[in-house]
Motif scaffolding. Structure first.
Motif, PDB file in Angstrom:
ATOM      1  N   ASP A  95       0.835  -1.190   0.000  1.00 31.95           N
ATOM      2  CA  ASP A  95       0.000   0.000   0.000  1.00 31.95           C
ATOM      3  C   ASP A  95       0.880   1.254   0.000  1.00 31.95           C
ATOM      4  O   ASP A  95       2.027   1.211   0.447  1.00 31.95           O
ATOM      5  N   ASP A  96       0.345   2.351  -0.488  1.00 30.85           N
ATOM      6  CA  ASP A  96       1.008   3.669  -0.414  1.00 30.85           C
ATOM      7  C   ASP A  96       2.429   3.610  -0.938  1.00 30.85           C
ATOM      8  O   ASP A  96       3.332   4.242  -0.372  1.00 30.85           O
ATOM      9  N   GLU A 118      -3.854   4.735  -6.697  1.00 32.17           N
ATOM     10  CA  GLU A 118      -4.839   5.165  -5.699  1.00 32.17           C
ATOM     11  C   GLU A 118      -5.158   6.644  -5.876  1.00 32.17           C
ATOM     12  O   GLU A 118      -4.322   7.426  -6.320  1.00 32.17           O
TER      13      GLU A 118
HETATM   14 MG    MG Z   1      -3.088   3.438   0.115  1.00 32.32          MG
END
Ligand code: MG
Ligand code: C2E
Ligand code: MG
Ligand code: MG
Length: 292
Positions: free
Chosen positions: A180-181, A237
């Motif tokens: 993620d990220d 995202e």
């Molecule tokens: Mg994220």
């Protein structure tokens, strides 16, 4: 006002009058009580394939439906849950709830959808994560291939061998793993190739910069090409505009998630969205067929 009083009780305000410690204690008690009272809820944000805008999955995002304050976003309570260790029971609830929703989806003909579930670092280190995931899968009878666990770079970078052991145990269960990220931590993709990770989620910060300057485009492009050269898929995202989606498509990004498609939705709103989205001529067939 009621709102202000509730803010004070929950410690959602910054004031010299209340110490940070007292606020945290109040919030800690409130989180515990809320977990007991069943006030937590998963929202779902659609993820689509860029190639044809076909719906492929959703990310589960926790919300606290507070009786007085309404919907409280995760930034307001996840950090305290992390600090106090409450993230472990909360994270277990998230996993079980996510699997129950996946089960429900397959029962109503949405069996092809994948679900992304956020895992916190403390949950990763302290809980017996692989056992918890295995239990949730067995209890609900879901296809593990539909469950995607979102980890962060810092989690993976913490301790080499221990981390690898957990990741391998998870991969053996048949679930997929995402970072993620991506780009906000200190890891490099070259390092990440040691881990059995399937997908890189490009952080919103880079997606936002796509519109702004050449640097933004260069970074997004570099992440996508490197991920692909390591046989990883990419999800961008926070995609908010058609222009961003078009640029990501040009760079070969696989999937997007963001307000351009839809915001995170309550469970019923999500299934309504799926029906509506499928009816939209420009967007490709939905629901996806089983096994795709
Ligand atoms: Mg994220
Ligand atoms: P995340 O996992 O990176 O989730 C993406 C966040 O970006 C979500 O915020 C989502 O609502 C937001 N977002 C999505 N599309 C857009 C967009 O187009 N524009 C903008 N401005 N924002 C967008 P949310 O739901 O507030 O969650 C924040 C963070 O809280 C998550 O970041 C995740 O780190 C954490 N979180 C959420 N649910 C859980 C959970 O069940 N467990 C754990 N441990 N953490 C969670
Ligand atoms: Mg996430
Ligand atoms: Mg984030």
């Amino acid at each position: 006002s009621v709102k202000r009083l509730a803010d004070i009780r929950l410690g959602f305000f910054d004031s010299a009058m209340s110490s940070a410690v007292a606020e945290r204690l109040t919030l800690e008690r409130s989180i515990k009580a809320a977990l007991k009272a069943g006030q937590f809820e998963l929202f779902f944000q659609p993820q689509v394939r860029l190639e044809d805008f076909r719906l492929v999955g959703a990310e589960a995002l926790i919300r606290w439906r507070h009786p007085e304050l309404g919907i409280i976003p995760p930034d307001k309570f996840i950090p305290v849950a992390e600090e106090t260790g409450l993230i472990v029971p909360l994270g277990t609830w998230v996993l079980q709830s996510a699997c129950r929703h996946l089960r429900h989806w397959s029962e109503i003909g949405l069996g092809g959808l994948r679900m992304g579930v956020n895992i916190s670092s403390r949950q990763f280190r302290e809980a017996d994560l692989a056992d918890l995931v295995a239990e949730a899968i067995t209890e609900t009878g879901i296809d593990p291939a539909h469950l995607d666990l979102e980890l962060t770079e810092s989690m993976l970078m913490a301790d080499g061998e221990g981390t690898l052991k957990i990741l391998r145990a998870l991969a053996r269960l048949g679930v997929t793993l995402s970072i993620d990220d991506f780009g906000t931590g200190y890891s490099s993709l070259a390092y990440l190739k040691r881990f059995p990770v399937n997908t890189v989620k490009i952080d919103r910060a880079f997606v936002r910069d796509l519109d702004q300057d050449e640097d933004g485009r260069v970074i997004a492009n570099a992440i996508i090409s490197l991920a692909h050269s390591l046989s990883m898929k990419t999800i961008a995202e926070g995609v908010e505009s058609e222009a961003q989606a078009a640029m990501l498509a040009r760079h070969g990004c696989d999937e997007i998630q963001g307000y351009l498609i839809e915001r995170p939705l309550a469970a019923d709103d999500f299934t309504a969205f799926v029906a509506r989205y499928g009816a939209d001529g420009g967007r490709g067939p939905v629901p996806p067929r089983e096994g795709e």
